[in-house]
Write an enzyme that holds these catalytic residues in place. Sequence first.
Site, short mmCIF file in Angstrom:
data_model
loop_
_atom_site.label_atom_id
_atom_site.label_comp_id
_atom_site.label_asym_id
_atom_site.label_seq_id
_atom_site.Cartn_x
_atom_site.Cartn_y
_atom_site.Cartn_z
N LYS A 38 7.94 60.44 43.35
CA LYS A 38 9.18 59.90 43.74
C LYS A 38 9.35 58.30 43.60
O LYS A 38 10.32 57.80 43.38
CB LYS A 38 9.82 60.59 44.97
CG LYS A 38 9.05 59.93 46.29
CD LYS A 38 9.93 60.42 47.51
CE LYS A 38 9.33 59.99 48.78
NZ LYS A 38 9.63 58.49 49.24
N THR A 39 8.30 57.88 44.18
CA THR A 39 8.24 56.35 44.28
C THR A 39 8.02 55.95 42.92
O THR A 39 8.90 54.85 42.71
CB THR A 39 7.11 55.67 45.07
OG1 THR A 39 6.72 56.63 46.45
CG2 THR A 39 6.98 54.29 45.17
N ASP A 223 15.83 56.13 50.54
CA ASP A 223 14.73 57.11 50.41
C ASP A 223 14.46 57.84 51.85
O ASP A 223 15.07 57.64 52.71
CB ASP A 223 13.63 56.02 50.45
CG ASP A 223 12.15 56.60 50.08
OD1 ASP A 223 12.31 57.85 49.59
OD2 ASP A 223 11.07 56.23 50.44
N GLU A 224 14.01 58.90 51.44
CA GLU A 224 13.51 59.99 52.57
C GLU A 224 15.07 60.35 53.28
O GLU A 224 14.99 60.09 54.56
CB GLU A 224 12.76 59.44 53.77
CG GLU A 224 11.23 58.69 53.24
CD GLU A 224 10.60 59.97 52.72
OE1 GLU A 224 10.98 61.14 52.75
OE2 GLU A 224 9.21 59.87 52.44
N GLN A 254 10.96 68.77 53.52
CA GLN A 254 9.98 68.01 54.41
C GLN A 254 10.75 67.21 55.68
O GLN A 254 10.31 66.40 56.15
CB GLN A 254 9.48 66.88 53.30
CG GLN A 254 8.43 67.56 52.59
CD GLN A 254 7.69 66.57 51.73
OE1 GLN A 254 6.69 65.89 52.30
NE2 GLN A 254 8.09 66.32 50.59
N ARG A 608 -0.35 68.35 51.90
CA ARG A 608 -1.19 67.27 51.98
C ARG A 608 -2.59 67.48 51.08
O ARG A 608 -3.26 66.63 50.73
CB ARG A 608 -1.50 66.85 53.45
CG ARG A 608 -0.63 66.46 54.31
CD ARG A 608 0.54 65.76 53.73
NE ARG A 608 1.69 66.32 53.28
CZ ARG A 608 2.53 65.88 52.25
NH1 ARG A 608 2.41 64.52 52.23
NH2 ARG A 608 3.45 66.44 51.91
#
Length: 751
Positions: A38-39, A223-224, A254, A608
């Site tokens: 995503k970044t 973002d987020e 998330q 993770r």
Amino acid sequence: MQRNNEISYLADLNDRQYEAAVNTEGPMLILAGAGSGKTSTMTRRIAYMIREKNIQPYNMLAVTFTNKAAAEMRERVEALVGGDIRMWIMTFHSACLRILRMNAEKAGYMPNLTVYDPVDQKTVIKNCIKAAGADDKVYTPKIVLGRISKAKERGLDSAAYAAEAGSAKERTIANLYARYETQLMKNNAVDFDDMIWRTVKMFDGHPEVLEKYRERFQYIMVDEYQDTNAMQYRLVKMLAGTRRNICVVGDDDQCIYEWRGADISNILSFEKDFPGARVIKLEQNYRSDGNILKAAHSVISHNTQRKDKKLWTAADDGSQITYKRLDNEREEASYIADEISELTFSEGRRYSDFAVLYRTNAQSRTFEETFVSRGIPYLLRGSLRFYDRKEIKDLIAYMRLVVNPDDDIALMRVINEPKRGVGPKTVEKLGVLAQQRGTSILRLMTDESVTGGLSGKAASAIRGFVSLIAECRAAMDDLGVEDIYDRLLAGSGYLRALENADNDEAQSRLENLMEFKSAIGERESADPEMTLSDFLENITLDAEVEKTDDDASGDKVVLMTLHSAKGLEFPVVFMPGLEDGLFPGYRAMDTEEGISEERRLCYVGITRAEKKLYMTSAKTRTLYGKTDYTKESQFLSELDPNLLDGRSDEIGAGSFAVRTDGYRTDVHYTPSNRPFDPIRAQADKIKKKNNDIQKKAASAAGLYKEGMKVRHKKFGEGIVLDVSNSVVKVAFDNAGIKKLAAGIAPLEIIG
């Protein structure tokens, strides 16, 4: 869609990422699964808007939740566009604080407002509880501040909260809220909830200010987005306005911070809030092997309130998920230690390849003890943070007073720290008198008619304290942040007090203060134009929003909670404590919403892992002083059994070689046996510099006289109005009246 392969910086994006990057108009929701890049997508999108669409960075706003994420995004964008960009890429809190300061008068503040962290808030509310005569056993700071925070999230001031109060207890809290508001306004301070709430409130009350920022921020990225609360949602919706050029990026799977106020409905309802919104799903994962992603999906698919998506990877399936049920928590820790030792030996893995992710901080003790006994180096993340340590907060309070002399909370923290003969009764009297006169305590202490009535020792100490703050304040235009810090550390007597204590605790505090000096130096090197106000703003926001210790240097196993692990990745992940009542937690098991959030937390933990994932449970567990038989977590039953390797072979303690390269537990240094003590050397250097400054200031102060003409390198020519306590007051022709520190400011006498 048709791709333009001539745009080199978009060439490595997959089709969905490319689609997200090149669609710039109108509302868009990017559902970015874990590890889906995503970044990269967001930064390429910004670069595309600047380079190909010729959109000015000035007209763009990108907000996220941590300074670290904002810095990484800015760095990547600038690398793509080839230079500095004048664009707001920052956290919600930083953006709102900047807006408040730029429009301080309309928001009801002065521009030099202070940010109060939770410790400051606690001090204020304790004073309010005492002043109101409320029962501090019933109305604890935690309870009252929690209610106030919830009220601000809903956009309620104390009057609106009082109007809703339906019981005596709620009316008392409303009264405390009103006192708390008054105290913050008097101190020209905001807390973290205020930054966003007060900005939204200002926009509501001053449509012309809102319109100014709508005109400026014509393109908005968030973002987020799954972590936004109600007030953050209102803010971005207000700014989007009728242009609706808003792009939000997030993953409903998330959303693990509902207990902090995150509202998952913001992302789930985006298409309803912005009709016609484009939805793009980033489902290709670049982090984990196939079986890990399948395991994550088999768990998260049991949540009913979620967007339909499924992560996939071009990589192989990889290893099965290893599950082990041990007799107790010590056997669990020993098993994990054995596996780490085995993999470092057989696969040549580094300790930093491993992470142990647990549900509660209380679980860490057993792993710490086991790892120490095995010689396995580890990094505990999420314990007491650096900026929460007493000595650091003390020096921050001194620095805050330099920036904002009206900050009574900072003053009360350090007026007698170190001990200088200003007792609590004296401070209380000064506080009452300051309140009666409608001024701050520090400003009151500059009045000789007040200090003259105190004992000789207290009066002398206060004069020295006031002089130090005034001198440092006068030096802000001519000294860097690190130099001001050194002056405060030595001039306050704090440094000498610790040296005189000469014990292990004092040595530890000295080391922390020198590390703080290093942190200031690093930030100042990165931003030579950084002011003291900038520095305090950055560290206050960092200390609140960043919940983990970012010092991950060295080859160490990482121990942390699952909440702290969000956004990170490790080749090998261990998830211990898969038991009902622990994970999912017993408090969450009463509601579907609670279980859903715990399930999302499990999903975060699983994703993770890059190559190997271990899940463990204990048949009996001693936690919070009580031993119980356990039931395996319901999340284990939700895993596809074909993905699990439920090995039952026992691994004996010490059966594998333990690497301890460069890691020693048998050496314990004390101040007396250190071959070289850089802390003491640094302290001596600071003291010498402070003495030199004092001598130079005392000598220089006698050179300046009222009416004298002087020249300053930055401010030009002016006339001396007054000289007091090594502070020279000058009226400059073009820069107005300035107070400058004698001996520090580059003042040249010209007549």
